[in-house]
Design a protein around this motif. Sequence first.
Motif, PDB file in Angstrom:
ATOM      1  N   ARG A   1       0.845  -1.199   0.000  1.00 57.43           N
ATOM      2  CA  ARG A   1       0.000   0.000   0.000  1.00 57.43           C
ATOM      3  C   ARG A   1       0.881   1.251   0.000  1.00 57.43           C
ATOM      4  O   ARG A   1       1.630   1.505   0.948  1.00 57.43           O
ATOM      5  CB  ARG A   1      -0.923  -0.021   1.221  1.00 57.43           C
ATOM      6  CG  ARG A   1      -1.873  -1.217   1.225  1.00 57.43           C
ATOM      7  CD  ARG A   1      -2.858  -1.175   2.381  1.00 57.43           C
ATOM      8  NE  ARG A   1      -2.181  -1.169   3.675  1.00 57.43           N
ATOM      9  CZ  ARG A   1      -1.775  -2.263   4.314  1.00 57.43           C
ATOM     10  NH1 ARG A   1      -1.937  -3.456   3.761  1.00 57.43           N
ATOM     11  NH2 ARG A   1      -1.188  -2.175   5.491  1.00 57.43           N
TER      12      ARG A   1
ATOM     13  N   GLU B   1       1.766   2.114   3.694  1.00 56.60           N
ATOM     14  CA  GLU B   1       3.003   1.567   4.259  1.00 56.60           C
ATOM     15  C   GLU B   1       4.234   2.321   3.771  1.00 56.60           C
ATOM     16  O   GLU B   1       5.237   2.408   4.478  1.00 56.60           O
ATOM     17  CB  GLU B   1       3.148   0.102   3.851  1.00 56.60           C
ATOM     18  CG  GLU B   1       2.027  -0.809   4.291  1.00 56.60           C
ATOM     19  CD  GLU B   1       2.157  -2.171   3.643  1.00 56.60           C
ATOM     20  OE1 GLU B   1       2.634  -3.102   4.338  1.00 56.60           O
ATOM     21  OE2 GLU B   1       1.794  -2.305   2.462  1.00 56.60           O
TER      22      GLU B   1
ATOM     23  N   VAL C   1       5.310   5.566   8.473  1.00 53.92           N
ATOM     24  CA  VAL C   1       5.302   5.101   7.085  1.00 53.92           C
ATOM     25  C   VAL C   1       6.714   5.213   6.501  1.00 53.92           C
ATOM     26  O   VAL C   1       7.412   6.199   6.737  1.00 53.92           O
ATOM     27  CB  VAL C   1       4.317   5.951   6.246  1.00 53.92           C
ATOM     28  CG1 VAL C   1       4.356   5.563   4.786  1.00 53.92           C
ATOM     29  CG2 VAL C   1       2.897   5.800   6.787  1.00 53.92           C
TER      30      VAL C   1
ATOM     31  N   LYS D   1       9.378  -2.561   0.817  1.00 53.87           N
ATOM     32  CA  LYS D   1       8.411  -3.444   1.475  1.00 53.87           C
ATOM     33  C   LYS D   1       9.106  -4.628   2.124  1.00 53.87           C
ATOM     34  O   LYS D   1       8.743  -5.049   3.239  1.00 53.87           O
ATOM     35  CB  LYS D   1       7.377  -3.907   0.452  1.00 53.87           C
ATOM     36  CG  LYS D   1       6.414  -4.967   0.946  1.00 53.87           C
ATOM     37  CD  LYS D   1       5.590  -4.522   2.143  1.00 53.87           C
ATOM     38  CE  LYS D   1       4.527  -5.578   2.476  1.00 53.87           C
ATOM     39  NZ  LYS D   1       3.836  -5.276   3.760  1.00 53.87           N
TER      40      LYS D   1
ATOM     41  N   LEU E   1      10.417  -3.516   5.366  1.00 54.83           N
ATOM     42  CA  LEU E   1       9.342  -3.457   6.365  1.00 54.83           C
ATOM     43  C   LEU E   1       9.018  -4.847   6.897  1.00 54.83           C
ATOM     44  O   LEU E   1       8.867  -5.044   8.107  1.00 54.83           O
ATOM     45  CB  LEU E   1       8.087  -2.838   5.739  1.00 54.83           C
ATOM     46  CG  LEU E   1       8.079  -1.315   5.537  1.00 54.83           C
ATOM     47  CD1 LEU E   1       6.889  -0.908   4.673  1.00 54.83           C
ATOM     48  CD2 LEU E   1       8.021  -0.583   6.880  1.00 54.83           C
ATOM     49  N   ASP E   2       8.902  -5.814   5.992  1.00 54.88           N
ATOM     50  CA  ASP E   2       8.586  -7.181   6.403  1.00 54.88           C
ATOM     51  C   ASP E   2       9.662  -7.751   7.324  1.00 54.88           C
ATOM     52  O   ASP E   2       9.360  -8.557   8.216  1.00 54.88           O
ATOM     53  CB  ASP E   2       8.448  -8.090   5.178  1.00 54.88           C
ATOM     54  CG  ASP E   2       7.210  -7.782   4.349  1.00 54.88           C
ATOM     55  OD1 ASP E   2       6.327  -7.039   4.837  1.00 54.88           O
ATOM     56  OD2 ASP E   2       7.139  -8.278   3.197  1.00 54.88           O
TER      57      ASP E   2
END
Length: 367
Positions: free
Chosen positions: A5, A136, A162, A322, A325-326
Amino acid sequence: MPRIRIAVAGVGNCFSSLWQGINYYRKPHGKGSIGLMHWDIGGYGPGDIEVVAAFDIDRRKVGLDVSDAVFAQPNCTKVFFRDLPRAAVKVEMGRVLDGFSAHMADYHESQTFVLADAPEADESAVIKILKDSGAEIFLNYLPVGSEEATRFYAECALNAGVAFVNNIPVFIASDPLWAERFMGNGLPVVGDDIKSQLGATIVHRILVSLFEKRGVHLDRTYQLNTGGNTDFLNMLNRKRLESKRLSKTNAVQAMLDEPLPAGDIHIGPSDYVQWQKDNKIAFIRMEGRLFGDVPMNLELRLSVEDSPNSAGVAIDAIRCCKLALDRGIGGPLYTPSAYFMKHPPKQVADDEAFRGVQDFIAGTALN
């Protein structure tokens, strides 16, 4: 896989190409199609990206669905995928600050921004939109020279929790103070100033590296660029060009064991040619000396559609962000930034950065 996102500041040509591309590669013909550096990054495909929030300041875009706004004037990039689904995301009025150069008011509205008369968003409003949308990753696609506006949106990203991908030459990821703040908040940041997939700077870097590897002494070089989009029109205000010139120049100088004197290297936008629209033409000249001190020179002309060239890199930068982030990685993503950006926190050779990105994607290198 869950969707990625994203929110975006600046619904201009670059985001138009990115949003078209995300939807283009969602189609059955997408897999195996040309134009991608990576189809799969950590299990995420190009079509796994969705836009959940967007900000702009142009009255022809504010209030529209994102899928309509990307085709509104003054956007002029090539349309390669028009059949966009409704994003169900309205473009919100953003914050102007220095995101609009006064000289652009002197041009016809088809060429330049037309400021919306809606109230500007303050920090609390932007943060609320980011949080409510579930964003995100926040992409910065503001015009070159938007120093204050970029810092405003970076601050909003931090306070909303974010991640940030900074595609323009305002130094966030490469500024130690900002880098420390993103690290402290556990948020990844990728930046600064996106490279094109095959643009003037990456080609110039490779050629400089080739000179070095082949023992050719580089005496002087220039890179001159012309284009007809709002980015080139914006950059007619030379005061807005300082960070852009620094970013592009440093990207080339970093390939040399011994940097050229300032008077022997000139890199940067040259002029605005309206009829070129989003087509960018780059002229590169390199003068050097071969075996026996014998002189040589190289001249190259490169013509590319500017915004799709950028989107081909942004689509990978988003997915690497991403992955961070994960994996719970915060702060500057050093290797992805070195491969995707002109002014990363750490400059390394492109082949080394490529190998580092492959290791990052595979999970064999943390950063």
